[in-house]
Design a protein around this motif. Structure first.
Motif, PDB file in Angstrom:
ATOM      1  N   ALA A 103       0.854  -1.192   0.000  1.00  0.00           N
ATOM      2  CA  ALA A 103       0.000   0.000   0.000  1.00  0.00           C
ATOM      3  C   ALA A 103       0.887   1.237   0.000  1.00  0.00           C
ATOM      4  CB  ALA A 103      -0.913  -0.014   1.222  1.00  0.00           C
ATOM      5  N   ASP A 104       0.930   1.926  -1.146  1.00  0.00           N
ATOM      6  CA  ASP A 104       1.811   3.084  -1.284  1.00  0.00           C
ATOM      7  C   ASP A 104       1.023   4.371  -1.037  1.00  0.00           C
ATOM      8  OD1 ASP A 104       3.709   4.917  -1.908  1.00  0.00           O
ATOM      9  OD2 ASP A 104       4.094   4.216  -3.941  1.00  0.00           O
ATOM     10  N   GLU A 105       1.117   4.911   0.150  1.00  0.00           N
ATOM     11  CA  GLU A 105       0.386   6.121   0.547  1.00  0.00           C
ATOM     12  C   GLU A 105      -1.087   6.040   0.139  1.00  0.00           C
ATOM     13  OE1 GLU A 105       1.924   9.247   1.662  1.00  0.00           O
ATOM     14  OE2 GLU A 105       4.030   9.054   1.126  1.00  0.00           O
ATOM     15  N   PRO A 106      -1.808   4.999   0.571  1.00  0.00           N
ATOM     16  CA  PRO A 106      -3.167   4.793   0.051  1.00  0.00           C
ATOM     17  C   PRO A 106      -4.152   5.876   0.458  1.00  0.00           C
ATOM     18  CG  PRO A 106      -2.751   3.302   1.864  1.00  0.00           C
ATOM     19  CD  PRO A 106      -1.455   3.983   1.575  1.00  0.00           C
ATOM     20  N   THR A 107      -3.847   6.668   1.475  1.00  0.00           N
ATOM     21  CA  THR A 107      -4.841   7.649   1.929  1.00  0.00           C
ATOM     22  C   THR A 107      -4.335   9.083   1.870  1.00  0.00           C
ATOM     23  OG1 THR A 107      -4.113   7.365   4.217  1.00  0.00           O
ATOM     24  CG2 THR A 107      -5.946   6.008   3.506  1.00  0.00           C
ATOM     25  N   THR A 108      -3.144   9.290   1.294  1.00  0.00           N
ATOM     26  CA  THR A 108      -2.572  10.634   1.304  1.00  0.00           C
ATOM     27  C   THR A 108      -3.421  11.636   0.531  1.00  0.00           C
ATOM     28  OG1 THR A 108      -0.417   9.622   1.467  1.00  0.00           O
ATOM     29  CG2 THR A 108      -0.455  11.917   0.869  1.00  0.00           C
ATOM     30  N   ALA A 109      -4.067  11.175  -0.545  1.00  0.00           N
ATOM     31  CA  ALA A 109      -4.842  12.105  -1.372  1.00  0.00           C
ATOM     32  C   ALA A 109      -6.263  12.288  -0.842  1.00  0.00           C
ATOM     33  CB  ALA A 109      -4.880  11.604  -2.815  1.00  0.00           C
ATOM     34  N   LEU A 110      -6.584  11.657   0.280  1.00  0.00           N
ATOM     35  CA  LEU A 110      -7.961  11.699   0.774  1.00  0.00           C
ATOM     36  C   LEU A 110      -8.113  12.680   1.937  1.00  0.00           C
ATOM     37  CD1 LEU A 110      -8.678   7.857   0.873  1.00  0.00           C
ATOM     38  CD2 LEU A 110      -9.029   9.434  -1.017  1.00  0.00           C
ATOM     39  N   ASP A 111      -9.347  13.146   2.129  1.00  0.00           N
ATOM     40  CA  ASP A 111      -9.657  13.968   3.294  1.00  0.00           C
ATOM     41  C   ASP A 111      -9.455  13.150   4.562  1.00  0.00           C
ATOM     42  OD1 ASP A 111     -10.358  16.441   2.304  1.00  0.00           O
ATOM     43  OD2 ASP A 111     -12.338  15.756   1.725  1.00  0.00           O
ATOM     44  N   VAL A 112      -9.263  13.862   5.676  1.00  0.00           N
ATOM     45  CA  VAL A 112      -8.911  13.165   6.908  1.00  0.00           C
ATOM     46  C   VAL A 112     -10.048  12.267   7.411  1.00  0.00           C
ATOM     47  CG1 VAL A 112      -9.417  15.215   8.292  1.00  0.00           C
ATOM     48  CG2 VAL A 112      -7.976  13.447   9.222  1.00  0.00           C
ATOM     49  N   THR A 113     -11.302  12.688   7.244  1.00  0.00           N
ATOM     50  CA  THR A 113     -12.396  11.818   7.689  1.00  0.00           C
ATOM     51  C   THR A 113     -12.504  10.600   6.770  1.00  0.00           C
ATOM     52  OG1 THR A 113     -13.911  13.235   6.459  1.00  0.00           O
ATOM     53  CG2 THR A 113     -13.779  13.587   8.807  1.00  0.00           C
ATOM     54  N   THR A 114     -12.287  10.819   5.461  1.00  0.00           N
ATOM     55  CA  THR A 114     -12.310   9.699   4.517  1.00  0.00           C
ATOM     56  C   THR A 114     -11.133   8.779   4.779  1.00  0.00           C
ATOM     57  OG1 THR A 114     -13.073  11.358   2.947  1.00  0.00           O
ATOM     58  CG2 THR A 114     -12.659   9.163   2.083  1.00  0.00           C
ATOM     59  N   GLN A 115      -9.974   9.367   5.106  1.00  0.00           N
ATOM     60  CA  GLN A 115      -8.800   8.563   5.433  1.00  0.00           C
ATOM     61  C   GLN A 115      -9.107   7.618   6.580  1.00  0.00           C
ATOM     62  OE1 GLN A 115      -4.582   9.895   5.911  1.00  0.00           O
ATOM     63  NE2 GLN A 115      -5.082   9.972   8.062  1.00  0.00           N
ATOM     64  N   SER A 116      -9.774   8.144   7.593  1.00  0.00           N
ATOM     65  CA  SER A 116     -10.110   7.325   8.750  1.00  0.00           C
ATOM     66  C   SER A 116     -11.000   6.152   8.340  1.00  0.00           C
ATOM     67  CB  SER A 116     -10.798   8.210   9.788  1.00  0.00           C
ATOM     68  OG  SER A 116     -11.338   7.424  10.810  1.00  0.00           O
ATOM     69  N   GLU A 117     -12.001   6.426   7.477  1.00  0.00           N
ATOM     70  CA  GLU A 117     -12.894   5.350   7.038  1.00  0.00           C
ATOM     71  C   GLU A 117     -12.139   4.303   6.216  1.00  0.00           C
ATOM     72  OE1 GLU A 117     -16.275   8.687   6.648  1.00  0.00           O
ATOM     73  OE2 GLU A 117     -16.070   7.355   4.925  1.00  0.00           O
ATOM     74  N   VAL A 118     -11.323   4.797   5.245  1.00  0.00           N
ATOM     75  CA  VAL A 118     -10.615   3.875   4.362  1.00  0.00           C
ATOM     76  C   VAL A 118      -9.599   3.042   5.147  1.00  0.00           C
ATOM     77  CG1 VAL A 118      -8.995   3.755   2.430  1.00  0.00           C
ATOM     78  CG2 VAL A 118     -10.989   5.212   2.263  1.00  0.00           C
ATOM     79  N   MET A 119      -8.898   3.687   6.095  1.00  0.00           N
ATOM     80  CA  MET A 119      -7.937   2.932   6.910  1.00  0.00           C
ATOM     81  C   MET A 119      -8.653   1.898   7.760  1.00  0.00           C
ATOM     82  SD  MET A 119      -4.986   3.659   6.016  1.00  0.00           S
ATOM     83  CE  MET A 119      -4.360   2.309   6.987  1.00  0.00           C
ATOM     84  N   GLY A 120      -9.843   2.251   8.248  1.00  0.00           N
ATOM     85  CA  GLY A 120     -10.627   1.307   9.038  1.00  0.00           C
ATOM     86  C   GLY A 120     -10.968   0.066   8.225  1.00  0.00           C
ATOM     87  N   ILE A 121     -11.388   0.298   6.976  1.00  0.00           N
ATOM     88  CA  ILE A 121     -11.730  -0.820   6.082  1.00  0.00           C
ATOM     89  C   ILE A 121     -10.498  -1.680   5.798  1.00  0.00           C
ATOM     90  CG2 ILE A 121     -12.385  -1.355   3.710  1.00  0.00           C
ATOM     91  CD1 ILE A 121     -14.181   1.242   3.953  1.00  0.00           C
ATOM     92  N   LEU A 122      -9.385  -0.982   5.480  1.00  0.00           N
ATOM     93  CA  LEU A 122      -8.156  -1.697   5.140  1.00  0.00           C
ATOM     94  C   LEU A 122      -7.678  -2.549   6.320  1.00  0.00           C
ATOM     95  CD1 LEU A 122      -6.466  -1.714   2.578  1.00  0.00           C
ATOM     96  CD2 LEU A 122      -5.094   0.122   3.505  1.00  0.00           C
ATOM     97  N   ASP A 123      -7.767  -1.951   7.500  1.00  0.00           N
ATOM     98  CA  ASP A 123      -7.318  -2.628   8.711  1.00  0.00           C
ATOM     99  C   ASP A 123      -8.182  -3.872   8.987  1.00  0.00           C
ATOM    100  OD1 ASP A 123      -5.340  -2.314  10.720  1.00  0.00           O
ATOM    101  OD2 ASP A 123      -6.947  -1.964  12.172  1.00  0.00           O
ATOM    102  N   ARG A 124      -9.495  -3.734   8.845  1.00  0.00           N
ATOM    103  CA  ARG A 124     -10.405  -4.843   9.125  1.00  0.00           C
ATOM    104  C   ARG A 124     -10.199  -5.975   8.106  1.00  0.00           C
ATOM    105  NH1 ARG A 124     -14.974  -5.708   6.880  1.00  0.00           N
ATOM    106  NH2 ARG A 124     -15.302  -3.583   6.161  1.00  0.00           N
ATOM    107  N   LEU A 125     -10.110  -5.592   6.816  1.00  0.00           N
ATOM    108  CA  LEU A 125      -9.929  -6.601   5.774  1.00  0.00           C
ATOM    109  C   LEU A 125      -8.637  -7.374   5.982  1.00  0.00           C
ATOM    110  CD1 LEU A 125     -11.006  -4.737   2.537  1.00  0.00           C
ATOM    111  CD2 LEU A 125     -12.215  -6.541   3.736  1.00  0.00           C
TER     112      LEU A 125
END
Lengths: 293, 349
Positions: free
Chosen positions: B177-199
């Motif tokens: 995962a190469d900076e998968p959330t750098t281009a995202l808003d901070v609230t979206t980053q939190s959601e996407v990281m949550g999904i990535l972490d759970r998966l």
């Protein structure tokens, strides 16, 4: 909503910048998914920037924060509302050259991307000299001296000043952009995500530089940012924008330590830190205006 | 523990204007099955190139030496069908900007099912069903409709979820995962990281997580390696790296980030700028920015020293031990205020 004046600077002077009920509506053409309509990008935004103060506009993409900045510098026209500079209405849009120059002496802007905001074929010295020629009646020697002074202020050495931006790193370029904004001796500098693209170690240098410049001059900052830690570091006051509206305003410390609005709370909880669990922040209840769904 | 991926003495050089330029000097790390390793560094430190080397995605003409072992297989020697299998079913990569890595003129459905149909030989209808269930897993509702849409019709956060779904299509064992959330808003980053972490936990996928955000890496990774100028300078358990850094660069990085909770009077600053790997001197690459630098630091690259929680590459680590925020000097960035004020209006016509 109005942000109270908590700055120690000159209380007798009128606020250097004031926005009253700013509104900007864009017409959106029809697409395959939705009919044509109107997008309210900015809705009833008001704030006051005291002389020598610093105010942050916090928000995520699509919140309307950059549209506000564009209206303040005259790159865009509000649909409704007033902008007051030094207590005087700024007029809808600076059209003539004289008007534009007057506004440029009041407000300058530093953009996010130092790779896109400088002319790659123009040396740093000539870039700064150009601003001085436009705004001031100085002799060639005086301009050279002033360029050296500006370079000194932002920590650029002589070799860098003689060179072109292509020879500079991101942090050095951003210093050039800051020097260029300061060259017109404005009352307000709008920093539109000005440190967002910089590496952590360079970001700290530029933040200290901005704080130093404010300590030594009576300049005011309007910082547009999504980064709450940067906002805490640089600004005493903040407004939080969401979907074009101001949802919360007040002293930065109060907003970050004790956020009242659910959106501010969610924003605060989304920032990684000790004890942070990804995805634990409450889910959004609404999508932003105009977001593709 | 047997490691899933081991990288030893990785060295990469790329041709730049006809000359070979080193982008990674010395990178060594290991990732166990299901483990998440954070790779931290500033721009030019070689973190993306490390991930590309692991995925065998380096540009043509790259010179690679050292060893990369994936589940006992030497990755650098794979070729033909074995390399194709490695890239389809063993590793998957998520990039920073989903809009630049998803074909804009094909539908989301085409993008997600291409691999299933071409490599795994699935039928269209089965592939579509699998894609919809993957989209549901990454929190995208009404997948049927999404499959018919084009990338420009989706927001950045949604598109990054599609990218994550596509990475999971072939049940990989390692996610790059190469900076998968750098281009995202901070609230979206939190959601996407949550999904990535759970998966990652549900599927038992190991992850190499590349980021410049130390706080984020500490929150989602088991271990962290810090890269500076193409060299891994420190590797530790995430928590202990954050609490007890041993390399001066790690300590300085931790200290110079503005805090969310307190305003610093001045931020501690690392002087100078980050070096790119090819500019690194003979000795320790951090020498010229390090407040602890001494003549010994210029004598060759430091060898890794092992301690209870990890490794550190510093000549003086036995003397220095655990470093606090005093590892950085608070020094004025600019000259003394002797010049006339910027606000002076005297020069006006």
């Amino acid at each position: 909503m109005t942000v109270s004046n908590a700055s120690p600077a000159a209380p007798d002077r009128a606020p250097v910048l004031q926005a009253r009920g700013l509104r900007r509506v864009f017409r959106v053409p029809r697409t395959a998914d939705r009919p044509s309509g109107e997008l309210v990008a900015v809705d009833d935004v008001s704030f006051t920037l005291p002389c020598g103060g610093s105010l942050a506009i916090v928000g995520e993409s699509g919140s309307g924060k950059t549209t506000v900045a564009r209206m303040l510098v005259g790159l865009d026209t509000p649909t409704a509302g007033d902008i007051l500079i030094d207590g005087e209405p700024a007029g809808p849009r600076a059209r003539s050259r004289t008007q534009r120059r007057i506004r440029a002496r009041k407000i300058q802007m530093v953009f996010q991307d130092p790779y896109g905001s400088l002319d790659r074929r123009q040396t740093v010295a000539s870039c700064l000299d150009e601003i001085l020629r436009v705004h001031f009646d100085l002799s060639a020697e005086q301009r050279v001296a002033r360029v050296a002074e500006l370079a000194d202020l932002v920590g650029l050495d002589e070799r860098m000043v003689r060179g072109r931006p292509t020879a500079l790193s991101g942090g050095q370029r951003q210093r050039v952009a800051i020097a260029r904004a300061l060259a017109a001796e404005p009352d307000v500098v709008i920093l539109d995500e000005a440190v967002a693209a910089l590496d952590v170690s360079i970001q700290a240098q530029v933040l200290n530089l901005l704080a130093d410049i404010r300590d030594r001059t009576s300049i005011s900052y309007l910082l547009i940012s999504h980064d709450l830690a940067v906002v805490r570091q640089l600004c005493e006051e903040a407004i939080v924008m969401h979907c074009g509206s101001v949802v919360e305003c007040g002293p930065t410390d109060r907003i970050l330590d004790d956020p009242q609005h659910p959106y501010t709370q969610r924003l605060r909880a989304s920032v990684p830190g000790p004890g942070w669990v990804p995805g634990a922040a409450p889910q959004p209840s609404e999508t932003r205006a105009g977001e593709p769904t | 523990m047997t490691e899933l991926l081991t990288v030893e003495d990785l060295r990469v050089a790329l041709p730049v204007q006809g000359q070979m330029r080193t982008v990674i000097h010395q990178a060594s790390f290991a990732i166990g099955p299901g483990e998440a390793l954070g790779l931290i560094g500033e721009s030019g430190s070689g973190k993306s190139m490390t991930a590309r080397a692991v995925g065998r995605l380096l540009p043509a003409g790259a010179q690679v030496s050292g060893q990369i072992m994936f589940d006992g297989e030497p990755v650098l020697e794979l070729a033909g069908a074995a390399l194709r299998r490695y890239r389809t079913t063993d590793v998957a990569m998520i990039f920073q900007d989903p809009r630049a890595h998803i074909n804009p003129v094909r539908t989301i459905g085409d993008f997600l099912t291409e691999g299933l149909r071409s490599t795994l030989g699935m039928r269209r209808r089965d592939a579509d069903r699998k894609a919809v269930s993957l989209l549901a897993e990454v929190g995208v509702e009404d997948g049927e409709r999404r499959l018919r849409q084009y990338p420009h019709q989706l927001s950045g956060g949604l598109l990054q979820r599609v990218m994550i779904a596509s990475a999971l299509v072939a049940n990989p064992r390692l996610l790059l995962a190469d900076e998968p959330t750098t281009a995202l808003d901070v609230t979206t980053q939190s959601e996407v990281m949550g999904i990535l972490d759970r998966l990652r936990r549900d599927h038992g996928v190991a992850m190499l997580f590349i980021t410049h955000d130390l706080e984020l890496a500490t929150a989602v990774c088991d271990r962290i390696s810090v890269l500076y100028a193409g060299t891994v300078v420190e590797s530790q358990d995430a928590e202990s790296l954050h609490a007890a850094p041993r390399h001066p660069y790690t300590a300085a990085l931790l200290a110079s980030r503005p805090s969310l909770t307190v305003r610093a009077r001045r931020l501690p600053v690392i002087g100078g700028r980050p070096l790119a790997a090819f500019e690194a001197p003979e000795g320790c690459a951090f020498t010229e920015r390090c407040r602890w630098a001494s003549p010994v630091c210029e004598e060759g690259r430091p060898a890794p020293e092992t301690h209870d929680h990890g490794q550190v590459n510093c000549h003086r680590t036995t003397e220095l031990g655990i470093l606090g925020s005093e590892a950085v000097v608070t020094e004025p960035v600019i000259a003394e205020p002797d010049k006339s004020s910027v606000q002076s209006r005297g020069q006006q016509p």
